[in-house]
Design a protein around this motif. Structure first.
Motif: not given
Length: 302
Positions: A8-25, A36-47
C-alpha cells in the motif's frame, strides 16, 4: 532483518510521485491525506533517507527519483503474481489433463471438451484415450488428474465415482438377420459371425463368452473406423450401450444376453487429494456430462 515494504505504501508513493500530490495519492488508495503522509514517513525511515523535498509537498528528492523505477518494478511484479495466483484460485487458469476410455473418446469426449473450453477459455487441456486399466494407472501416478473409465479392481489411492451401468450389445447392419430378431440375442449367436474386435474386447475376454470374442477375425481400435467397417459389410462387432451408433448411422444395436454382461463406468481422481479449482470444474462437468450422456444413450444410471 529489515521489515518488509508495504505494498500500500509503494502504491501511495508512486501515485504521489506521478501526480505530484499527496491528496491524489490518498484519493487513489481510499485513505486520508494524513494517513498517506504518515505512510511516506514510514517508507522514508525504511529506506534511510528522505524521498520528498522538505517544504515542497510531493516533490521528489534525488533518492525519490532513483528508487521510483525500482519500486514501480516491485509493485508491478507483486500485482502480476497476485493476479496469476487469483486466476489459479478462481479456476480461470491452470493445466487440466484427463484420460478417457476409447468407447467414450469419439462421441462423448469432444462435447465435454467443447463445453469446458467455452467456460474456461484460458485453460490448457490435455486429453488422452486409453484402456480402462491405463486410465486407472494414469490417475494413480498423477499423470492425469481426472479419468473416465470402467471400474477395475479397486486401488486404495484412487477414488471412483460410479455413474453408469453399461450393458453390451451386437452392432450390425440394419438388414442383418440378427437385427430383425425380437429381444436380446444370445452371445452364442456370434459363433457363426465374422466378428470385428475393438478396444472393449479386453474386458470381455475373461467372461468366457466364446472363442470369437477371444480371437476375432479382425481388430479395429478406432470407433469411427470400426463402425465404417461394419457399414461396409466386413463383419459385426460388440459395443457397450454408451458407444452404440447413432440412429442415422444405418446400424442396429441388439442387446446381448445369456449371460447379460455389464460394466460400471465412472469418474476417477486421486483419493484424498484436493483438486486445483480448474480441475475440480472439469471433474464436476465430466460427472454431469456423463450422466446426461448415459440417459441419452439409454444406459442405466447407478
Amino acid at each position: 532483518m529489515p521489515s518488509p515494504l508495504k505494498i500500500q505504501h509503494l502504491r501511495q508513493f508512486l501515485l504521489a510521485a506521478d501526480h505530484g500530490s499527496f491528496r491524489l495519492a490518498a484519493q487513489g488508495t481510499h485513505r486520508s491525506q494524513a494517513a498517506v503522509s504518515a505512510a511516506m514517513q514510514d517508507l522514508e525511515q525504511q529506506l534511510g533517507a528522505p524521498l520528498f523535498e522538505a517544504g515542497k509537498r510531493a516533490q521528489l528528492t534525488p533518492l525519490g527519483h532513483a528508487v521510483a523505477p525500482l519500486l514501480r518494478e516491485l509493485l508491478a511484479t507483486h500485482d502480476r503474481v497476485l493476479d496469476a495466483a487469483r486466476q489459479l484460485g478462481m479456476g480461470h487458469t491452470g493445466p487440466v489433463s484427463l484420460a478417457v476410455m476409447p468407447s467414450l473418446a469419439d462421441e462423448w469426449l469432444p462435447k465435454l471438451l467443447e463445453r469446458y473450453a467455452r467456460s474456461h477459455p484460458d485453460i490448457r487441456i490435455r486429453a488422452l484415450d486409453e484402456s480402462s486399466q491405463d486410465v486407472h494407472r494414469l490417475v494413480l501416478t498423477g499423470e492425469v488428474q481426472v479419468g473416465v473409465a470402467g471400474q477395475v479392481p479397486r486401488t486404495a489411492e484412487v477414488a471412483f465415482t460410479p455413474v453408469a451401468r453399461d450393458a453390451f450389445g451386437l452392432v450390425c447392419r440394419k438388414g442383418h438377420p440378427l437385427a430383425r430378431r425380437r429381444g436380446p440375442v444370445p452371445w452364442s449367436a456370434l459363433e457363426v459371425e465374422r466378428l470385428i474386435g475393438n478396444a472393449t474386447f479386453d474386458s470381455l475376454k475373461s467372461r468366457q463368452l466364446g472363442h470369437v470374442i477371444d480371437d476375432p477375425a479382425m481388430v479395429v481400435s478406432n470407433r469411427a473406423s470400426l463402425l465404417a467397417s461394419v457399414v461396409g459389410g466386413l463383419g459385426v462387432t460388440v459395443l457397450p450401450v454408451l458407444a452404440r451408433p447413432a440412429v442415422g448411422s444405418g446400424l442396429a444395436f441388439v442387446p446381448l444376453s445369456e449371460p447379460t454382461v455389464e460394466r460400471i463406468v465412472g469418474v476417477l481422481t486421486r483419493k484424498e487429494e484436493t483438486l486445483l479449482p480448474s480441475v475440480a470444474a472439469m471433474h464436476a462437468m465430466a460427472l454431469d456430462s456423463l450422466m446426461r450422456f448415459t440417459r441419452r444413450k439409454g444406459a442405466v444410471l447407478v
